[in-house]
Design a protein around this motif. Sequence first.
Motif, PDB file in Angstrom:
ATOM      1  N   GLY A  57       0.807  -1.213   0.000  1.00  0.00           N
ATOM      2  CA  GLY A  57       0.000   0.000   0.000  1.00  0.00           C
ATOM      3  C   GLY A  57       0.844   1.269   0.000  1.00  0.00           C
ATOM      4  N   PHE A  58       0.288   2.317  -0.584  1.00  0.00           N
ATOM      5  CA  PHE A  58       0.985   3.606  -0.608  1.00  0.00           C
ATOM      6  C   PHE A  58      -0.004   4.716  -0.935  1.00  0.00           C
ATOM      7  N   GLY A  59       0.404   5.929  -0.672  1.00  0.00           N
ATOM      8  CA  GLY A  59      -0.342   7.109  -1.071  1.00  0.00           C
ATOM      9  C   GLY A  59       0.533   7.955  -1.974  1.00  0.00           C
ATOM     10  N   ILE A  60      -0.085   8.849  -2.742  1.00  0.00           N
ATOM     11  CA  ILE A  60       0.683   9.767  -3.576  1.00  0.00           C
ATOM     12  C   ILE A  60       0.117  11.177  -3.460  1.00  0.00           C
ATOM     13  N   VAL A  61       1.004  12.130  -3.636  1.00  0.00           N
ATOM     14  CA  VAL A  61       0.618  13.531  -3.728  1.00  0.00           C
ATOM     15  C   VAL A  61       1.351  14.091  -4.943  1.00  0.00           C
ATOM     16  N   ILE A  62       0.602  14.600  -5.906  1.00  0.00           N
ATOM     17  CA  ILE A  62       1.187  15.260  -7.069  1.00  0.00           C
ATOM     18  C   ILE A  62       0.911  16.749  -6.895  1.00  0.00           C
ATOM     19  N   PHE A  63       1.967  17.545  -6.999  1.00  0.00           N
ATOM     20  CA  PHE A  63       1.829  18.970  -6.692  1.00  0.00           C
ATOM     21  C   PHE A  63       2.845  19.793  -7.483  1.00  0.00           C
ATOM     22  N   GLN A  64       2.687  21.104  -7.410  1.00  0.00           N
ATOM     23  CA  GLN A  64       3.599  22.009  -8.082  1.00  0.00           C
ATOM     24  C   GLN A  64       4.410  22.799  -7.063  1.00  0.00           C
ATOM     25  N   ALA A  65       5.668  23.062  -7.437  1.00  0.00           N
ATOM     26  CA  ALA A  65       6.562  23.863  -6.601  1.00  0.00           C
ATOM     27  C   ALA A  65       7.542  24.595  -7.515  1.00  0.00           C
ATOM     28  N   GLU A  66       8.107  25.670  -6.995  1.00  0.00           N
ATOM     29  CA  GLU A  66       9.064  26.474  -7.763  1.00  0.00           C
ATOM     30  C   GLU A  66      10.299  25.666  -8.169  1.00  0.00           C
ATOM     31  N   ASP A  67      10.804  24.858  -7.231  1.00  0.00           N
ATOM     32  CA  ASP A  67      12.024  24.093  -7.471  1.00  0.00           C
ATOM     33  C   ASP A  67      12.083  22.951  -6.465  1.00  0.00           C
ATOM     34  N   GLU A  68      13.155  22.156  -6.532  1.00  0.00           N
ATOM     35  CA  GLU A  68      13.248  20.984  -5.660  1.00  0.00           C
ATOM     36  C   GLU A  68      13.312  21.358  -4.179  1.00  0.00           C
ATOM     37  N   GLU A  69      13.958  22.457  -3.861  1.00  0.00           N
ATOM     38  CA  GLU A  69      14.025  22.895  -2.465  1.00  0.00           C
ATOM     39  C   GLU A  69      12.629  23.224  -1.934  1.00  0.00           C
ATOM     40  N   ALA A  70      11.824  23.916  -2.726  1.00  0.00           N
ATOM     41  CA  ALA A  70      10.453  24.228  -2.323  1.00  0.00           C
ATOM     42  C   ALA A  70       9.609  22.955  -2.235  1.00  0.00           C
ATOM     43  N   ALA A  71       9.861  22.004  -3.134  1.00  0.00           N
ATOM     44  CA  ALA A  71       9.126  20.737  -3.105  1.00  0.00           C
ATOM     45  C   ALA A  71       9.465  19.946  -1.844  1.00  0.00           C
ATOM     46  N   GLU A  72      10.745  19.906  -1.483  1.00  0.00           N
ATOM     47  CA  GLU A  72      11.164  19.237  -0.238  1.00  0.00           C
ATOM     48  C   GLU A  72      10.505  19.897   0.969  1.00  0.00           C
ATOM     49  N   HIS A  73      10.465  21.206   0.962  1.00  0.00           N
ATOM     50  CA  HIS A  73       9.840  21.955   2.061  1.00  0.00           C
ATOM     51  C   HIS A  73       8.361  21.586   2.175  1.00  0.00           C
ATOM     52  N   PHE A  74       7.670  21.558   1.039  1.00  0.00           N
ATOM     53  CA  PHE A  74       6.250  21.212   1.037  1.00  0.00           C
ATOM     54  C   PHE A  74       6.031  19.809   1.585  1.00  0.00           C
ATOM     55  N   LYS A  75       6.795  18.851   1.086  1.00  0.00           N
ATOM     56  CA  LYS A  75       6.684  17.452   1.540  1.00  0.00           C
ATOM     57  C   LYS A  75       6.978  17.340   3.038  1.00  0.00           C
ATOM     58  N   ASN A  76       8.046  17.996   3.475  1.00  0.00           N
ATOM     59  CA  ASN A  76       8.457  17.889   4.875  1.00  0.00           C
ATOM     60  C   ASN A  76       7.511  18.595   5.838  1.00  0.00           C
ATOM     61  N   HIS A  77       6.650  19.471   5.325  1.00  0.00           N
ATOM     62  CA  HIS A  77       5.668  20.145   6.176  1.00  0.00           C
ATOM     63  C   HIS A  77       4.307  19.448   6.176  1.00  0.00           C
ATOM     64  N   ASP A  78       4.203  18.358   5.451  1.00  0.00           N
ATOM     65  CA  ASP A  78       3.006  17.511   5.539  1.00  0.00           C
ATOM     66  C   ASP A  78       3.009  16.944   6.956  1.00  0.00           C
ATOM     67  N   PRO A  79       1.949  17.177   7.731  1.00  0.00           N
ATOM     68  CA  PRO A  79       1.944  16.721   9.132  1.00  0.00           C
ATOM     69  C   PRO A  79       2.245  15.234   9.313  1.00  0.00           C
ATOM     70  N   ALA A  80       1.803  14.379   8.415  1.00  0.00           N
ATOM     71  CA  ALA A  80       2.062  12.939   8.549  1.00  0.00           C
ATOM     72  C   ALA A  80       3.546  12.635   8.397  1.00  0.00           C
ATOM     73  N   VAL A  81       4.220  13.370   7.526  1.00  0.00           N
ATOM     74  CA  VAL A  81       5.658  13.196   7.325  1.00  0.00           C
ATOM     75  C   VAL A  81       6.404  13.833   8.492  1.00  0.00           C
ATOM     76  N   GLN A  82       6.014  15.036   8.818  1.00  0.00           N
ATOM     77  CA  GLN A  82       6.666  15.795   9.886  1.00  0.00           C
ATOM     78  C   GLN A  82       6.622  15.048  11.219  1.00  0.00           C
ATOM     79  N   GLN A  83       5.510  14.374  11.483  1.00  0.00           N
ATOM     80  CA  GLN A  83       5.329  13.678  12.755  1.00  0.00           C
ATOM     81  C   GLN A  83       5.715  12.200  12.692  1.00  0.00           C
ATOM     82  N   GLY A  84       6.231  11.744  11.562  1.00  0.00           N
ATOM     83  CA  GLY A  84       6.729  10.377  11.444  1.00  0.00           C
ATOM     84  C   GLY A  84       5.670   9.297  11.322  1.00  0.00           C
ATOM     85  N   VAL A  85       4.428   9.680  11.003  1.00  0.00           N
ATOM     86  CA  VAL A  85       3.374   8.681  10.810  1.00  0.00           C
ATOM     87  C   VAL A  85       3.507   8.030   9.440  1.00  0.00           C
ATOM     88  N   MET A  86       4.103   8.760   8.497  1.00  0.00           N
ATOM     89  CA  MET A  86       4.346   8.235   7.156  1.00  0.00           C
ATOM     90  C   MET A  86       5.740   8.661   6.713  1.00  0.00           C
TER      91      MET A  86
END
Length: 107
Positions: A57-86
């Motif tokens: 099983g897995f989930g996906i999020v497809i999104f837009q960002a200015e660059d890879e640094e902004a994309a990493e920031h967006f991903k890392n601020h997802d509460p599930a990622v930030q809190q280690g649930v995913m």
Amino acid sequence: METYIYVLRLPERLYEAANWTEEEGNIVSKHFQYLKENVEKGIVILAGRTDQTDATGFGIVIFQAEDEEAAEHFKNHDPAVQQGVMTAELSRYRLALLNEQFSLVAN
């Protein structure tokens, strides 16, 4: 703007519903709200998950960002990622085809 995807996976202990804590459930609710707010802002293109509740099983999020640094920031601020649930693995995503007439009502 560039398009990115991150693939979300649960840790093995969360494959069983009985192992979820109330706090983890609350974090996933915040995760959903984070994605919903970013759909409304025009950042998230698509988000969803498979029905499997095991290692396949897995989930996906497809999104837009200015660059890879902004994309990493967006991903890392997802509460599930930030809190280690995913965990989340980020990749640049090249959209090849889009059926603009397709619409999905969440259930």
